[in-house]
Motif scaffolding. Structure first.
Motif, PDB file in Angstrom:
ATOM      1  N   ARG A 100     -97.154  27.177  26.592  1.00  0.00           N
ATOM      2  CA  ARG A 100     -96.563  27.856  25.438  1.00  0.00           C
ATOM      3  C   ARG A 100     -97.530  28.843  24.794  1.00  0.00           C
ATOM      4  O   ARG A 100     -97.125  29.900  24.316  1.00  0.00           O
ATOM      5  CB  ARG A 100     -96.137  26.816  24.400  1.00  0.00           C
ATOM      6  N   SER A 101     -98.810  28.525  24.796  1.00  0.00           N
ATOM      7  CA  SER A 101     -99.789  29.411  24.147  1.00  0.00           C
ATOM      8  C   SER A 101     -99.898  30.760  24.861  1.00  0.00           C
ATOM      9  O   SER A 101    -100.229  31.769  24.241  1.00  0.00           O
ATOM     10  CB  SER A 101    -101.155  28.740  24.043  1.00  0.00           C
ATOM     11  N   LYS A 102     -99.588  30.802  26.154  1.00  0.00           N
ATOM     12  CA  LYS A 102     -99.605  32.078  26.875  1.00  0.00           C
ATOM     13  C   LYS A 102     -98.471  32.991  26.398  1.00  0.00           C
ATOM     14  O   LYS A 102     -98.625  34.206  26.355  1.00  0.00           O
ATOM     15  CB  LYS A 102     -99.491  31.862  28.382  1.00  0.00           C
ATOM     16  N   ILE A 103     -97.356  32.396  26.026  1.00  0.00           N
ATOM     17  CA  ILE A 103     -96.254  33.186  25.488  1.00  0.00           C
ATOM     18  C   ILE A 103     -96.679  33.811  24.169  1.00  0.00           C
ATOM     19  O   ILE A 103     -96.518  35.016  23.956  1.00  0.00           O
ATOM     20  CB  ILE A 103     -94.993  32.319  25.302  1.00  0.00           C
ATOM     21  N   ALA A 104     -97.244  33.002  23.287  1.00  0.00           N
ATOM     22  CA  ALA A 104     -97.691  33.510  21.990  1.00  0.00           C
ATOM     23  C   ALA A 104     -98.744  34.594  22.163  1.00  0.00           C
ATOM     24  O   ALA A 104     -98.708  35.616  21.469  1.00  0.00           O
ATOM     25  CB  ALA A 104     -98.220  32.368  21.129  1.00  0.00           C
ATOM     26  N   ALA A 105     -99.671  34.407  23.103  1.00  0.00           N
ATOM     27  CA  ALA A 105    -100.725  35.397  23.326  1.00  0.00           C
ATOM     28  C   ALA A 105    -100.152  36.721  23.822  1.00  0.00           C
ATOM     29  O   ALA A 105    -100.564  37.798  23.376  1.00  0.00           O
ATOM     30  CB  ALA A 105    -101.753  34.857  24.317  1.00  0.00           C
ATOM     31  N   GLY A 106     -99.193  36.657  24.744  1.00  0.00           N
ATOM     32  CA  GLY A 106     -98.589  37.878  25.261  1.00  0.00           C
ATOM     33  C   GLY A 106     -97.790  38.618  24.213  1.00  0.00           C
ATOM     34  O   GLY A 106     -97.858  39.845  24.105  1.00  0.00           O
ATOM     35  N   VAL A 107     -97.046  37.874  23.416  1.00  0.00           N
ATOM     36  CA  VAL A 107     -96.242  38.496  22.369  1.00  0.00           C
ATOM     37  C   VAL A 107     -97.139  39.009  21.240  1.00  0.00           C
ATOM     38  O   VAL A 107     -96.846  40.031  20.626  1.00  0.00           O
ATOM     39  CB  VAL A 107     -95.172  37.511  21.851  1.00  0.00           C
ATOM     40  N   ARG A 108     -98.246  38.322  20.989  1.00  0.00           N
ATOM     41  CA  ARG A 108     -99.180  38.745  19.945  1.00  0.00           C
ATOM     42  C   ARG A 108     -99.658  40.175  20.196  1.00  0.00           C
ATOM     43  O   ARG A 108     -99.786  40.975  19.258  1.00  0.00           O
ATOM     44  CB  ARG A 108    -100.379  37.792  19.889  1.00  0.00           C
ATOM     45  N   LYS A 109     -99.900  40.527  21.449  1.00  0.00           N
ATOM     46  CA  LYS A 109    -100.336  41.892  21.785  1.00  0.00           C
ATOM     47  C   LYS A 109     -99.267  42.908  21.401  1.00  0.00           C
ATOM     48  O   LYS A 109     -99.574  43.969  20.869  1.00  0.00           O
ATOM     49  CB  LYS A 109    -100.650  41.999  23.277  1.00  0.00           C
ATOM     50  N   ALA A 110     -98.005  42.582  21.680  1.00  0.00           N
ATOM     51  CA  ALA A 110     -96.915  43.492  21.339  1.00  0.00           C
ATOM     52  C   ALA A 110     -96.732  43.598  19.827  1.00  0.00           C
ATOM     53  O   ALA A 110     -96.256  44.616  19.329  1.00  0.00           O
ATOM     54  CB  ALA A 110     -95.611  43.015  21.982  1.00  0.00           C
ATOM     55  N   CYS A 111     -97.123  42.561  19.098  1.00  0.00           N
ATOM     56  CA  CYS A 111     -96.955  42.524  17.642  1.00  0.00           C
ATOM     57  C   CYS A 111     -98.175  43.055  16.888  1.00  0.00           C
ATOM     58  O   CYS A 111     -98.187  43.022  15.657  1.00  0.00           O
ATOM     59  CB  CYS A 111     -96.671  41.093  17.186  1.00  0.00           C
ATOM     60  N   GLN A 112     -99.172  43.526  17.601  1.00  0.00           N
ATOM     61  CA  GLN A 112    -100.393  44.006  16.966  1.00  0.00           C
ATOM     62  C   GLN A 112    -100.061  45.124  15.970  1.00  0.00           C
ATOM     63  O   GLN A 112     -99.368  46.077  16.288  1.00  0.00           O
ATOM     64  CB  GLN A 112    -101.354  44.530  18.026  1.00  0.00           C
ATOM     65  N   GLY A 113    -100.511  44.961  14.745  1.00  0.00           N
ATOM     66  CA  GLY A 113    -100.262  45.948  13.699  1.00  0.00           C
ATOM     67  C   GLY A 113     -98.878  45.840  13.066  1.00  0.00           C
ATOM     68  O   GLY A 113     -98.514  46.658  12.228  1.00  0.00           O
ATOM     69  N   ASP A 122     -88.925  41.398  15.692  1.00  0.00           N
ATOM     70  CA  ASP A 122     -89.459  42.708  15.337  1.00  0.00           C
ATOM     71  C   ASP A 122     -89.050  43.719  16.417  1.00  0.00           C
ATOM     72  O   ASP A 122     -89.431  43.569  17.584  1.00  0.00           O
ATOM     73  CB  ASP A 122     -90.985  42.653  15.219  1.00  0.00           C
ATOM     74  N   ALA A 123     -88.297  44.735  16.025  1.00  0.00           N
ATOM     75  CA  ALA A 123     -87.766  45.717  16.975  1.00  0.00           C
ATOM     76  C   ALA A 123     -88.866  46.517  17.657  1.00  0.00           C
ATOM     77  O   ALA A 123     -88.797  46.790  18.865  1.00  0.00           O
ATOM     78  CB  ALA A 123     -86.783  46.649  16.277  1.00  0.00           C
ATOM     79  N   VAL A 124     -89.896  46.892  16.908  1.00  0.00           N
ATOM     80  CA  VAL A 124     -90.978  47.678  17.501  1.00  0.00           C
ATOM     81  C   VAL A 124     -91.758  46.840  18.517  1.00  0.00           C
ATOM     82  O   VAL A 124     -92.065  47.304  19.621  1.00  0.00           O
ATOM     83  CB  VAL A 124     -91.926  48.244  16.402  1.00  0.00           C
ATOM     84  N   ALA A 125     -92.037  45.597  18.169  1.00  0.00           N
ATOM     85  CA  ALA A 125     -92.732  44.704  19.101  1.00  0.00           C
ATOM     86  C   ALA A 125     -91.878  44.482  20.347  1.00  0.00           C
ATOM     87  O   ALA A 125     -92.395  44.443  21.466  1.00  0.00           O
ATOM     88  CB  ALA A 125     -93.051  43.370  18.428  1.00  0.00           C
ATOM     89  N   TYR A 126     -90.558  44.361  20.157  1.00  0.00           N
ATOM     90  CA  TYR A 126     -89.650  44.220  21.296  1.00  0.00           C
ATOM     91  C   TYR A 126     -89.776  45.414  22.234  1.00  0.00           C
ATOM     92  O   TYR A 126     -89.891  45.258  23.448  1.00  0.00           O
ATOM     93  CB  TYR A 126     -88.201  44.077  20.810  1.00  0.00           C
ATOM     94  N   LEU A 127     -89.745  46.631  21.677  1.00  0.00           N
ATOM     95  CA  LEU A 127     -89.847  47.840  22.514  1.00  0.00           C
ATOM     96  C   LEU A 127     -91.185  47.899  23.237  1.00  0.00           C
ATOM     97  O   LEU A 127     -91.249  48.269  24.417  1.00  0.00           O
ATOM     98  CB  LEU A 127     -89.637  49.099  21.678  1.00  0.00           C
TER      99      LEU A 127
END
Length: 156
Positions: free
Chosen positions: A60-73, A117-122
């Motif tokens: 599960r932590s790999k999912i959070a880590a990958g999504v964290r990059k997309a959510c940066q800022g 978050d739409a921007v993180a999704y894109l």
């Protein structure tokens, strides 16, 4: 299952209960040799098959880590990332499969991320689905505007 006290290989189950989230079973056992009691926790193992063909345990932590990059800022908290990762894991476990393709894990992330978050999704979709043109972005934006829907987000 070996007794942690005498190392005897046989025990009997005295009591079984599911954990609060239902993802594991807690069993109270008694050794048939020495009579000592001990607890075990049993979970189902899910293996993720990577592109290279290598299999590794679901994490599960790999999912959070990958999504964290997309959510940066972006205004996304660690709690929200943890909830998203938990939702993705629950969705995958609900399928009842022992193995899942890494690509399917990524597709499972897309819908909850679009709600978060739409921007993180894109960002995530553009890398994950290897967007090659502006039309790919336009299609993803149209999908977001329509409320994500139930259609597959994979590029054919």
């Amino acid at each position: 299952m070996y007794c942690p006290y005498c190392k005897h290989s046989e025990s009997r189950v005295v009591d079984s209960r599911t954990t609060d989230d239902g993802a594991a079973i807690r069993r109270r056992r008694q050794c048939t040799h020495c009579g000592s009691r001990f607890s075990t926790v049993e979970t189902t193992a899910i293996s993720v098959i990577k592109r290279s063909g290598v299999s590794e345990p679901f994490n599960r932590s790999k999912i959070a880590a990958g999504v964290r990059k997309a959510c940066q800022g972006r205004p996304v908290s660690e709690d929200e990332l943890a909830k998203l990762a938990q939702e993705v894991e629950e969705t995958i476990r609900a399928r009842g499969l022992a193995e899942i393709d890494a690509h399917e894990v990524g597709l499972t992330i897309l819908e909850p991320l679009s709600r978060l978050d739409a921007v993180a999704y894109l960002r995530f979709a553009s890398v994950y689905q290897a967007f090659e043109s502006m039309e790919d972005f336009e299609q993803a934006i149209a999908t977001l505007r329509s409320g994500f829907g139930s259609s597959e987000q994979s590029k054919s």
